[in-house]
Design an enzyme around this catalytic site. Structure first.
Site, PDB file in Angstrom:
ATOM      1  N   ASP A 137      13.076  -2.644  -0.258  1.00 21.91           N
ATOM      2  CA  ASP A 137      14.374  -2.865  -1.395  1.00 21.91           C
ATOM      3  C   ASP A 137      13.879  -3.864  -2.563  1.00 21.91           C
ATOM      4  O   ASP A 137      14.684  -3.551  -2.708  1.00 21.91           O
ATOM      5  CB  ASP A 137      14.899  -2.406   0.030  1.00 21.91           C
ATOM      6  CG  ASP A 137      15.541  -1.161   0.067  1.00 21.91           C
ATOM      7  OD1 ASP A 137      14.172  -0.670   0.257  1.00 21.91           O
ATOM      8  OD2 ASP A 137      16.779  -1.057   1.390  1.00 21.91           O
ATOM      9  N   CYS A 177       3.713   2.725   8.812  1.00 23.63           N
ATOM     10  CA  CYS A 177       4.111   4.216   8.423  1.00 23.63           C
ATOM     11  C   CYS A 177       4.800   4.919   9.014  1.00 23.63           C
ATOM     12  O   CYS A 177       4.646   5.461  10.180  1.00 23.63           O
ATOM     13  CB  CYS A 177       3.099   4.578   7.396  1.00 23.63           C
ATOM     14  SG  CYS A 177       2.631   6.278   7.095  1.00 23.63           S
ATOM     15  N   LYS A 237       0.676  -4.857   8.595  1.00 27.69           N
ATOM     16  CA  LYS A 237       1.433  -4.543   8.148  1.00 27.69           C
ATOM     17  C   LYS A 237       2.547  -3.650   9.059  1.00 27.69           C
ATOM     18  O   LYS A 237       2.364  -2.058  10.009  1.00 27.69           O
ATOM     19  CB  LYS A 237       1.571  -3.515   7.027  1.00 27.69           C
ATOM     20  CG  LYS A 237       2.850  -3.063   6.193  1.00 27.69           C
ATOM     21  CD  LYS A 237       2.552  -2.934   4.656  1.00 27.69           C
ATOM     22  CE  LYS A 237       3.404  -2.050   4.165  1.00 27.69           C
ATOM     23  NZ  LYS A 237       4.066  -0.689   4.623  1.00 27.69           N
ATOM     24  N   PRO A 243       0.859  -1.169  -0.072  1.00 28.30           N
ATOM     25  CA  PRO A 243      -0.117   0.250  -0.026  1.00 28.30           C
ATOM     26  C   PRO A 243       1.046   1.355  -0.004  1.00 28.30           C
ATOM     27  O   PRO A 243       1.645   1.502   0.814  1.00 28.30           O
ATOM     28  CB  PRO A 243      -0.603  -0.061   1.302  1.00 28.30           C
ATOM     29  CG  PRO A 243       0.326  -0.705   2.487  1.00 28.30           C
ATOM     30  CD  PRO A 243       0.921  -1.707   1.710  1.00 28.30           C
ATOM     31  N   GLY A 275       6.741  -2.029  -3.412  1.00 25.68           N
ATOM     32  CA  GLY A 275       6.262  -0.870  -3.230  1.00 25.68           C
ATOM     33  C   GLY A 275       6.694   0.515  -4.540  1.00 25.68           C
ATOM     34  O   GLY A 275       6.261  -0.011  -5.833  1.00 25.68           O
ATOM     35  N   GLN A 333      -7.170  -0.230   4.128  1.00 23.75           N
ATOM     36  CA  GLN A 333      -6.203  -0.279   5.119  1.00 23.75           C
ATOM     37  C   GLN A 333      -6.207   0.249   5.955  1.00 23.75           C
ATOM     38  O   GLN A 333      -6.810   1.716   5.083  1.00 23.75           O
ATOM     39  CB  GLN A 333      -5.224   0.065   4.500  1.00 23.75           C
ATOM     40  CG  GLN A 333      -3.091  -0.077   5.525  1.00 23.75           C
ATOM     41  CD  GLN A 333      -2.005   0.138   5.548  1.00 23.75           C
ATOM     42  OE1 GLN A 333      -1.918   1.587   5.156  1.00 23.75           O
ATOM     43  NE2 GLN A 333      -0.922  -1.055   5.475  1.00 23.75           N
TER      44      GLN A 333
HETATM   45  C1  LIG Z   1       4.684   7.053  -1.219  1.00 25.36           C
HETATM   46  C2  LIG Z   1       4.787   5.961  -0.215  1.00 25.36           C
HETATM   47  C3  LIG Z   1       3.207   6.224   0.290  1.00 25.36           C
HETATM   48  C4  LIG Z   1       3.199   5.108   1.934  1.00 25.36           C
HETATM   49  N1  LIG Z   1       1.954   4.594   2.089  1.00 25.36           N
HETATM   50  C5  LIG Z   1       2.221   3.535   2.720  1.00 25.36           C
HETATM   51  C6  LIG Z   1       0.551   3.062   3.280  1.00 25.36           C
HETATM   52  O1  LIG Z   1      -0.355   3.992   3.279  1.00 25.36           O
HETATM   53  N2  LIG Z   1       0.398   2.448   3.469  1.00 25.36           N
HETATM   54  C7  LIG Z   1       1.692   1.200   4.170  1.00 25.36           C
HETATM   55  O2  LIG Z   1       1.542   0.780   5.476  1.00 25.36           O
HETATM   56  N3  LIG Z   1       2.715   1.616   3.818  1.00 25.36           N
HETATM   57  C8  LIG Z   1       2.926   2.842   2.885  1.00 25.36           C
HETATM   58  N4  LIG Z   1       4.544   2.837   2.467  1.00 25.36           N
HETATM   59  C9  LIG Z   1       5.299   1.553   2.647  1.00 25.36           C
HETATM   60  C10 LIG Z   1       5.498   0.641   1.658  1.00 25.36           C
HETATM   61  O3  LIG Z   1       4.364   0.280   1.899  1.00 25.36           O
HETATM   62  C11 LIG Z   1       6.812  -0.331   1.713  1.00 25.36           C
HETATM   63  O4  LIG Z   1       6.454  -0.936   3.390  1.00 25.36           O
HETATM   64  C12 LIG Z   1       7.756   0.607   1.858  1.00 25.36           C
HETATM   65  O5  LIG Z   1       8.061   1.488   0.633  1.00 25.36           O
HETATM   66  C13 LIG Z   1       8.919  -0.151   1.640  1.00 25.36           C
HETATM   67  O6  LIG Z   1       8.841  -0.900   0.641  1.00 25.36           O
HETATM   68  P1  LIG Z   1       9.646  -1.108  -0.966  1.00 25.36           P
HETATM   69  O7  LIG Z   1      10.689  -0.827  -0.808  1.00 25.36           O
HETATM   70  O8  LIG Z   1       9.387  -2.319  -1.911  1.00 25.36           O
HETATM   71  O9  LIG Z   1       8.775  -0.170  -1.604  1.00 25.36           O
HETATM   72  C14 LIG Z   1       4.335   4.094   1.494  1.00 25.36           C
HETATM   73  C15 LIG Z   1       5.566   3.950   0.790  1.00 25.36           C
HETATM   74  C16 LIG Z   1       5.398   5.388   0.338  1.00 25.36           C
HETATM   75  C17 LIG Z   1       6.818   5.414  -0.969  1.00 25.36           C
END
Ligand SMILES: Cc1cc2nc3c(=O)[nH]c(=O)nc-3n(C[C@H](O)[C@H](O)[C@H](O)COP(=O)(O)O)c2cc1C
Length: 327
Positions: free
Chosen positions: A202, A100, A139, A16, A224, A70
């Protein structure tokens, strides 16, 4: 992967992301093979005020099942109410955000800030699990600070209360998005609980996804940032995990049809004005993948008009396809 009554063939989930994973983007990612794609986080307090934006974010009716909403917040009673509203709005799984790090969320002691108060975590989880009949998932991050990686405790607590799956971002709250994600704590969490554990953080390539699954023993991966502008990564990872083979690079025809479909869906879902604005971050990410794309980006960056935005993007891909045919 089994989450409550739902079984998934795919081991790839969309993370998300507020401002990114709205309904149009979720639908594209689900089509490309994401087992689950949760809504953007909805703050319970605002949610209860039933603001138009939150109602829109929460409305998952008509999306393919299972639909995940969520919620985030620090007040157990409000979280329980928000969970019920989410189910009324079509959620078949309620996901709780304890991941978050955003100041706006953490100052209100929600998101990953909750991880420092396990008693409150327990109250929230109990309240939400007790409030709805649908599966509740969590999460979270690996802990509050690197010295206090209490993810294993929180995961055990969640499982005992009845949480059906746990996604873990391999960073603590204090890490923000800095440094590299670590997967050792995710491995420890996986060993500590029987419910599915989903590894996040990552992961940018199919090979990385496989390595993370191997080193953590996790049941699935959650992608993500790497998916923004590249939703095909979901299909690539899924394919690689099943077959060990990397699929061919996305061709210009598929790129065009996805970008245009995405653009149309964003304009239709949010309306032309807001849609044109919200489409920009996706367009920038898509165009970053194309030869000459950044030039086009400079043209469309400030565009407020959805039809003009659409037409300009269309013309760009017409030219690209013409060039590819001539070559
Ligand atoms: C722009 C942005 C918005 C995000 N919003 C949420 C969110 O609404 N809820 C959540 O659980 N995590 C949120 N996250 C965290 C991501 O779900 C994820 O855990 C994090 O980016 C690490 O994964 P990645 O390295 O694949 O991006 C957000 C991340 C980014 C970059």
């Amino acid at each position: 992967v089994q989450v409550g009554p739902f079984h998934f063939d795919s081991q790839v989930l969309l993370a998300p992301m507020s401002g990114v994973t709205d309904r149009p983007f979720r639908e594209i990612c689900r089509e490309l093979g994401a087992a689950l794609a949760a809504s953007e986080m909805i703050a319970a307090a605002e949610h209860l005020r039933r603001g138009a934006l939150n109602l829109k974010r929460m409305d998952v009716r008509g999306e393919r099942a299972p639909r995940v909403v969520q919620i985030a917040g620090a007040d157990p009673r409000m979280m329980a109410l928000a969970a019920r509203l989410a189910v009324d709005a079509g959620a078949q799984i309620v996901d709780i955000n304890m991941g978050c790090p955003a100041k706006k969320v953490c100052n209100a002691m929600a998101g990953s800030a909750l991880l420092q108060d396990e008693a409150l975590v327990q109250q929230i989880l109990e309240a939400v699990v007790g409030a709805v009949m649908v599966p509740v998932t969590l999460k979270m991050r690996t802990g509050w600070r690197p010295e206090r990686r209490n993810g294993v405790n929180v995961a055990r607590l969640a499982e005992a209360i009845g949480v059906k799956a746990i996604a873990v971002h391999g960073r603590t709250r204090a890490c923000g998005y800095g440094g590299a994600a670590e997967y050792e704590t995710i491995q420890r969490i996986k060993r500590a609980v029987a419910v599915p554990v989903i590894a996040n953080g990552d992961i940018r390539t199919p090979e990385q996804a496989q390595r993370v699954l191997e080193c953590t023993g996790a049941d699935a991966v959650m992608l993500g940032r790497a998916v923004v502008g590249n939703p095909w990564l979901i299909r690539d990872v899924d394919h690689f995990l099943r077959t060990g083979a990397r699929p061919a690079a996305v061709g210009v025809h598929e790129l065009r049809s996805t970008v245009v479909r995405h653009l149309d869906a964003v304009h239709a879902f949010h309306g032309p004005r807001l849609g044109a604005r919200l489409a920009r971050k996706h367009l920038k990410a898509y165009l970053g993948r194309c030869h000459g794309g950044m030039e086009l980006w400079r043209q469309v960056a400030g565009m407020e008009d959805a039809r003009l935005q659409r037409r300009t993007v269309d013309c760009f891909f017409d030219r690209r396809i013409g060039e590819a045919q001539a070559a």
